[in-house]
Design a protein around this motif. Sequence first.
Motif, mmCIF file in Angstrom:
data_model
loop_
_atom_site.group_PDB
_atom_site.id
_atom_site.type_symbol
_atom_site.label_atom_id
_atom_site.label_comp_id
_atom_site.label_asym_id
_atom_site.label_seq_id
_atom_site.Cartn_x
_atom_site.Cartn_y
_atom_site.Cartn_z
ATOM 1 N N LEU A 243 0.823 -1.224 0.148
ATOM 2 C CA LEU A 243 -0.079 -0.096 -0.055
ATOM 3 C C LEU A 243 0.803 1.077 0.047
ATOM 4 O O LEU A 243 0.465 2.294 -0.560
ATOM 5 C CB LEU A 243 -0.876 -0.113 1.249
ATOM 6 C CG LEU A 243 -1.952 -1.091 1.519
ATOM 7 C CD1 LEU A 243 -2.744 -0.750 2.763
ATOM 8 C CD2 LEU A 243 -2.890 -0.988 0.057
ATOM 9 N N ASP A 244 1.903 1.086 0.614
ATOM 10 C CA ASP A 244 2.729 2.422 0.843
ATOM 11 C C ASP A 244 3.997 2.126 1.426
ATOM 12 O O ASP A 244 4.361 1.197 1.782
ATOM 13 C CB ASP A 244 1.715 3.472 1.957
ATOM 14 C CG ASP A 244 2.474 4.894 2.182
ATOM 15 O OD1 ASP A 244 3.006 5.205 1.022
ATOM 16 O OD2 ASP A 244 2.039 5.521 3.007
ATOM 17 N N VAL A 245 4.987 3.297 1.439
ATOM 18 C CA VAL A 245 6.248 3.118 2.009
ATOM 19 C C VAL A 245 6.011 4.323 3.100
ATOM 20 O O VAL A 245 5.787 5.248 2.951
ATOM 21 C CB VAL A 245 7.137 3.452 1.042
ATOM 22 C CG1 VAL A 245 8.573 3.566 1.858
ATOM 23 C CG2 VAL A 245 7.292 2.462 -0.130
ATOM 24 N N VAL A 252 4.511 -1.034 3.428
ATOM 25 C CA VAL A 252 3.313 -1.407 4.161
ATOM 26 C C VAL A 252 2.218 -1.957 3.500
ATOM 27 O O VAL A 252 2.223 -1.728 2.385
ATOM 28 C CB VAL A 252 2.348 0.043 4.735
ATOM 29 C CG1 VAL A 252 0.937 -0.444 5.294
ATOM 30 C CG2 VAL A 252 3.196 1.111 5.472
ATOM 31 N N VAL A 253 2.159 -3.360 4.077
ATOM 32 C CA VAL A 253 1.447 -4.354 3.252
ATOM 33 C C VAL A 253 0.176 -4.686 3.783
ATOM 34 O O VAL A 253 0.026 -4.956 5.078
ATOM 35 C CB VAL A 253 2.295 -5.606 3.175
ATOM 36 C CG1 VAL A 253 1.927 -6.811 2.362
ATOM 37 C CG2 VAL A 253 3.671 -5.255 2.562
ATOM 38 N N GLN A 254 -0.801 -4.870 3.184
ATOM 39 C CA GLN A 254 -2.282 -4.880 3.448
ATOM 40 C C GLN A 254 -2.355 -6.679 3.425
ATOM 41 O O GLN A 254 -2.237 -7.289 2.273
ATOM 42 C CB GLN A 254 -3.175 -4.423 2.731
ATOM 43 C CG GLN A 254 -4.717 -4.689 3.126
ATOM 44 C CD GLN A 254 -5.998 -4.202 2.272
ATOM 45 O OE1 GLN A 254 -5.414 -3.888 0.896
ATOM 46 N NE2 GLN A 254 -6.978 -3.943 2.596
ATOM 47 N N ILE A 255 -2.438 -7.114 4.323
ATOM 48 C CA ILE A 255 -2.590 -8.708 4.292
ATOM 49 C C ILE A 255 -4.318 -9.106 3.835
ATOM 50 O O ILE A 255 -5.008 -9.511 4.979
ATOM 51 C CB ILE A 255 -2.180 -9.475 5.783
ATOM 52 C CG1 ILE A 255 -0.845 -8.722 5.800
ATOM 53 C CG2 ILE A 255 -1.854 -10.895 5.715
ATOM 54 C CD1 ILE A 255 -0.364 -8.884 7.527
ATOM 55 N N GLY A 256 -4.424 -9.543 2.748
ATOM 56 C CA GLY A 256 -5.783 -9.911 2.220
ATOM 57 C C GLY A 256 -6.650 -8.548 2.099
ATOM 58 O O GLY A 256 -6.322 -7.425 2.743
#
Length: 276
Positions: A243-245, A252-256
């Motif tokens: 999603l973002d740094v 930043v990782v959205q898990i699912g």
Amino acid sequence: MTPAGDLSREPLTPEALGPFLETAVFGRGLIETHRVIDSTNRRARELAGENAAEGALVLAETQTAGRGRFGRSWHSPPGKNLYFSLILRPALPLEKTPLLTLAAGLGAGEALGRTVGRRPDIKWPNDLLLDGLKIAGLLAESEGREKGAGFVVLGLGLNVNLGADELPVELAGRAGSLLMATGRTWDRAEVLAALLKGLEDEYLALEAGGEADMLARYRKRCLTLGRTVRVAQGREVIEGKALDVDPKGRLVVQIGPGGETTAVSAGEATITGAGY
Ligand code: BTN
């Protein structure tokens, strides 16, 4: 024999670099050149431990044990590419050190855009890609920074005049070069000078407090954002949408879809898809 006028095949020397150099600090003091060395990062760390000044540069025509991230090796055939390491003594708080590697990838990419006319994409944190193929990697290694002083060695490997037919089979389809992306050879001294300038500009801007601006520009160039990624951190594997740094330089990782997010500070982010 070097064909007359074919600068792409000249050995890389401080004398060849000099006329192109536009920096204030990087490459202005000690320049150590090696025909063969194990690793320029290893040697630069040694020099830094012996108090070599900021901006000192270690260059090699070939490395026998070039180091990549995650303990990998860096393919370093002679005479074609750039392998170098810079000694940095950042006036930055320890927690901002990770931003240095992002700034370095950004600066190197901008420099290539200006010099060779193709601006690479950045795969988080700092792989440079042209046409989806990795042309350059950066390895930052720091020592003693938690005690307030210390140093960072910033190593960069860039495939310059390497032909597609010269890639080892395990890199075919994954690695590229300036030659492969532009169809012509490049004077390594000119490319090196441009990289030093790009790296120095971003470094000085970061030290002067320009992190928000750097991150905004980084996000625009970062090919990882919006994509589905698999990030391996040691034994843990996280999969989701990048999603973002964040302000600390973490991915930043959205898990699912719709799920919680997690911020990843290091790791190999393999892009697995276009997004959810
Ligand atoms: C990566 O894995 O992407 C980082 C590769 C960094 C390679 C460069 S080549 C010059 C310097 N010396 C080393 O041993 N490694 C870095």
